[in-house]
Design a protein around this motif. Structure first.
Motif, PDB file in Angstrom:
ATOM      1  N   ASN A 174      -3.265   2.076  -6.735  1.00  0.00           N
ATOM      2  CA  ASN A 174      -1.712   1.813  -6.133  1.00  0.00           C
ATOM      3  C   ASN A 174      -1.689   1.241  -4.671  1.00  0.00           C
ATOM      4  O   ASN A 174      -0.462   0.500  -4.047  1.00  0.00           O
ATOM      5  CB  ASN A 174      -0.551   3.136  -6.444  1.00  0.00           C
ATOM      6  CG  ASN A 174      -0.777   3.274  -8.380  1.00  0.00           C
ATOM      7  OD1 ASN A 174      -0.454   2.157  -8.524  1.00  0.00           O
ATOM      8  ND2 ASN A 174      -0.557   4.572  -8.727  1.00  0.00           N
ATOM      9  N   VAL A 175      -2.682   1.862  -4.133  1.00  0.00           N
ATOM     10  CA  VAL A 175      -2.608   2.179  -2.427  1.00  0.00           C
ATOM     11  C   VAL A 175      -3.046   0.985  -2.008  1.00  0.00           C
ATOM     12  O   VAL A 175      -3.374   0.277  -0.756  1.00  0.00           O
ATOM     13  CB  VAL A 175      -3.081   3.299  -1.608  1.00  0.00           C
ATOM     14  CG1 VAL A 175      -2.832   3.220  -0.544  1.00  0.00           C
ATOM     15  CG2 VAL A 175      -1.991   4.701  -2.394  1.00  0.00           C
ATOM     16  N   ILE A 176      -4.415   0.366  -2.204  1.00  0.00           N
ATOM     17  CA  ILE A 176      -5.477  -0.282  -2.301  1.00  0.00           C
ATOM     18  C   ILE A 176      -5.151  -1.558  -2.978  1.00  0.00           C
ATOM     19  O   ILE A 176      -5.338  -1.892  -4.221  1.00  0.00           O
ATOM     20  CB  ILE A 176      -6.778  -0.212  -1.837  1.00  0.00           C
ATOM     21  CG1 ILE A 176      -6.705   0.855  -1.064  1.00  0.00           C
ATOM     22  CG2 ILE A 176      -7.943  -1.273  -1.852  1.00  0.00           C
ATOM     23  CD1 ILE A 176      -8.256   1.755  -0.776  1.00  0.00           C
ATOM     24  N   LYS A 177      -4.841  -3.132  -2.607  1.00  0.00           N
ATOM     25  CA  LYS A 177      -4.544  -4.114  -3.041  1.00  0.00           C
ATOM     26  C   LYS A 177      -5.921  -4.963  -3.038  1.00  0.00           C
ATOM     27  O   LYS A 177      -6.159  -4.895  -1.767  1.00  0.00           O
ATOM     28  CB  LYS A 177      -3.474  -4.646  -2.556  1.00  0.00           C
ATOM     29  CG  LYS A 177      -3.011  -5.787  -3.520  1.00  0.00           C
ATOM     30  CD  LYS A 177      -1.815  -6.586  -2.769  1.00  0.00           C
ATOM     31  CE  LYS A 177      -1.352  -7.573  -3.278  1.00  0.00           C
ATOM     32  NZ  LYS A 177      -0.340  -8.746  -2.861  1.00  0.00           N
ATOM     33  N   THR A 178      -6.196  -5.354  -3.834  1.00  0.00           N
ATOM     34  CA  THR A 178      -7.131  -6.229  -4.173  1.00  0.00           C
ATOM     35  C   THR A 178      -6.960  -7.702  -4.209  1.00  0.00           C
ATOM     36  O   THR A 178      -6.617  -8.294  -5.075  1.00  0.00           O
ATOM     37  CB  THR A 178      -8.643  -5.741  -4.954  1.00  0.00           C
ATOM     38  OG1 THR A 178      -9.530  -4.553  -5.067  1.00  0.00           O
ATOM     39  CG2 THR A 178     -10.173  -6.611  -4.363  1.00  0.00           C
ATOM     40  N   GLN A 179      -7.287  -8.300  -3.038  1.00  0.00           N
ATOM     41  CA  GLN A 179      -6.859  -9.592  -3.564  1.00  0.00           C
ATOM     42  C   GLN A 179      -8.277 -10.611  -3.688  1.00  0.00           C
ATOM     43  O   GLN A 179      -8.420 -10.601  -2.369  1.00  0.00           O
ATOM     44  CB  GLN A 179      -5.743 -10.334  -2.718  1.00  0.00           C
ATOM     45  CG  GLN A 179      -5.509 -11.563  -2.770  1.00  0.00           C
ATOM     46  CD  GLN A 179      -4.307 -12.640  -1.453  1.00  0.00           C
ATOM     47  OE1 GLN A 179      -4.807 -11.490  -0.544  1.00  0.00           O
ATOM     48  NE2 GLN A 179      -3.529 -13.075  -1.890  1.00  0.00           N
TER      49      GLN A 179
END
Length: 598
Positions: free
Chosen positions: A39-44
């Protein structure tokens, strides 16, 4: 008693509650930590830009046009006024956009669980977009991202070799992570064969975001990467062979005998690659597939033709391998009778006495009828398969066809019927159910010219690193190698002896050529006809295919040229002048080097 029951229920409740608290607080800690981190770390994942394709001299064959894609903020489906306004604004700048299609695409991908902007326009050309970039970039519901589109600067030139990139379908997306990101995948030619190399590796960007999906901090970034490839084909030579081939249908292969590199090749007619990148219309597709000359078929590896007389060198090796001598011969009278049926030689008057050399030189069918009858189909088939027929050549093009070398086992498996002796005769001259591809004939000719197991190929290097295609010396036995000079001499006389079937067409060729002509019948002609109808008197689609396979220089073999002209009639007259021009061009461009006389 009742109090005890109440106490028991209360105690049981607290035990269950404490157990659950323990499970949530201690036992599931790692699981919920992972959820929290997600929820905190977004992987793109960032799509790579597809690698480029160059010819042997670094001229571009497939490039990427730069531009922009447009995305709209999520959760606007229920805010129709805002969504319609953003779409109308886009269409006002770019009139060729379809507002209905954009809205349909947006609604299809909008979801309460999606926090990312929704891509609605895949590509707008850089020059077209840049005048409006500033105004669009200020709109909070619009996201503009760099994009690229595959482009083929030479349109239809070498179309069956290069191939094209098309939109990825559902299966592609499921099987290929990169296709899911780019929405495109190689569909044909080297674009498909080397798709895994060209499409590259995705980039990864990890950022810390808040509950509103706003980026707080970039944690790591790995840029996407891709590799360029260089092909063996020479653009100048490719343009020349296309001009020489003219409006005929068929194919041509020009192969370097050092390692099987194909310096030019074509399947004709060709077709424009660019419309396939974004998708062609149904009318355009119908026009392609209904064309009697089959422009969409890659005839280099998917065109199946009777080989006709170009198989006679392989047949001759099979005869020699099974006890016949190069001096064994027969008297050709123009017909051969078997079981009350007459099998016609192309020369209705007969060739007189012929041996292996004169039979290849003059393409005498009678010699092959009688020799094949003596040896038998069971001894012939394994030799033909080992020398390239009925097997894949290994060329780097997708979906290469095997062709067919007819045999007892093949017929029983396909038709459930026994083999007849007459079929051996028809097979010996490359007719009947015998089917080959032009690439197989070219490879077979290369084997005869060099004595090596050559793999034809279009790839030269990947990101500047050459790929090794050194031929192997593992195809001919010691005995067969000792017989090759007889086969080569016969091929030399085809193009140089007064009785050679191709001699008149190579008088203006500036190198010495070894050759074999072939006429592959398209329709059956009754063997009861003593003299068959002339090709020029037949309807176009009933005329025979014209084969010519060659190598040169004879004294120092450097190149193979194999050509088939569909419904061209006779191999020598239809293909000879064209092949002669190509050899002269190879000499002019420095590809063929003549040995200085001592």
């Amino acid at each position: 008693m009742r109090m005890r029951i109440v106490f028991a229920i209360v105690i049981a409740f607290w035990i269950m509650l404490l157990t659950r608290i323990y499970y949530l607080a201690v036992n599931s800690n790692a699981y919920y930590e992972e959820i929290a981190e997600q929820n905190v770390i977004k992987t793109q994942y960032i799509p790579p830009v597809r690698g480029l394709i160059f010819d042997a001299n670094d001229k571009p064959l497939a490039v990427n046009r730069l531009g922009f894609s447009v995305a709209i903020a999520p959760h606007l489906t229920k805010k129709a006024e805002i969504l319609d306004g953003e779409i109308a604004n886009l269409v006002s700048y770019f009139s060729d956009l379809n507002a209905t299609k954009i809205k349909k695409e947006y609604i299809k991908n909008d979801s309460p669980y999606n926090q990312d902007y929704i891509n609605v326009v895949e590509f707008i050309d850089y020059d077209k977009f840049i005048p409006h970039f500033a105004k669009l970039s200020l709109r909070e519901n619009i996201s503009i991202n760099p994009s690229s589109k595959r482009h083929y600067p030479h349109n239809d030139l070498a179309s069956h070799i290069i191939g094209y990139v098309g939109k990825a379908n559902q299966q592609d997306v499921q099987n290929d992570q990169i296709a899911k990101l780019t929405n495109h995948i190689g569909r044909s030619g080297v674009e498909r064969f080397y798709n895994s190399v060209l499409q590259g590796v995705e980039g990864v960007k990890r950022t810390k975001v808040n509950a509103l999906n706003e980026e707080l901090e970039q944690l790591s970034y790995t840029p996407p990467s891709s590799k360029n490839i260089k092909l063996t084909i020479d653009l100048e030579l490719q343009e020349f062979i296309t001009k020489v081939f003219g409006n005929d249908a068929g194919s041509v292969i020009v192969m370097d005998l050092k390692d099987g590199a194909i310096v030019a090749a074509g399947s004709f007619p060709e077709y424009n690659l660019n419309p396939f990148v974004t998708g062609i219309t149904q009318d355009e597709w119908d026009k392609l597939i209904k064309d009697v000359d089959h422009p969409f078929t890659n005839k280099l590896v998917n065109g199946l033709y009777p080989p006709g007389s170009v198989v006679k060198m392989g047949m001759a090796l099979a005869f020699l391998d099974n006890g016949m001598s190069k001096n064994d011969g027969y008297t050709c009278t123009g017909t051969y009778e078997l079981g009350g049926r007459k099998f016609r030689c192309w020369n209705s008057y007969g060739h007189g006495f012929v041996n292996l050399n004169s039979a290849i030189r003059e393409s005498c069918d009678d010699y092959f009828y009688k020799s094949s009858q003596k040896i038998g189909i069971d001894a012939i088939v394994p030799i033909l398969e080992r020398f390239g027929f009925g097997v894949k050549t290994g060329v780097d093009l997708p979906n290469e066809f095997l062709g067919t070398v007819p045999s007892r086992e093949w017929k029983m498996r396909k038709y459930g019927k026994s083999w007849f002796q007459g079929e051996t005769l028809i097979t010996s001259i490359g007719q009947g159910n015998f089917l080959v591809t032009p690439m197989q004939v070219a490879r077979h000719t290369a084997m005869l010219a060099t004595g090596l197991n050559i793999t034809p190929h279009f790839l030269k290097s990947i990101d500047g690193v050459d790929v090794d295609f050194t031929p192997k010396d593992d195809i001919f036995s010691k005995f067969e190698k000792s017989q090759l000079p007889y086969i080569r001499h016969a091929m030399y006389e085809v193009a140089n002896h007064p009785k050679g079937t191709a001699r008149r067409y190579f008088t203006d060729t500036n190198v010495s050529v070894a050759a074999k002509t072939g006429t592959a019948q398209v329709v059956g002609i009754s063997q009861t006809e003593k003299k068959r109808m002339r090709e020029e008197d037949m309807l176009y689609l009933q005329r025979s295919h014209a084969w010519l396979t060659t190598y040169a220089p004879f004294e120092d073999p450097q190149f193979v040229i194999t050509m088939i002209i569909e419904h061209g009639g006779h191999g020598g007259s239809a293909a000879g002048p064209k092949v002669s021009q190509i050899y002269n061009k190879l000499l002019e461009m420095g590809y063929i080097v003549k040995k200085s006389k001592k």
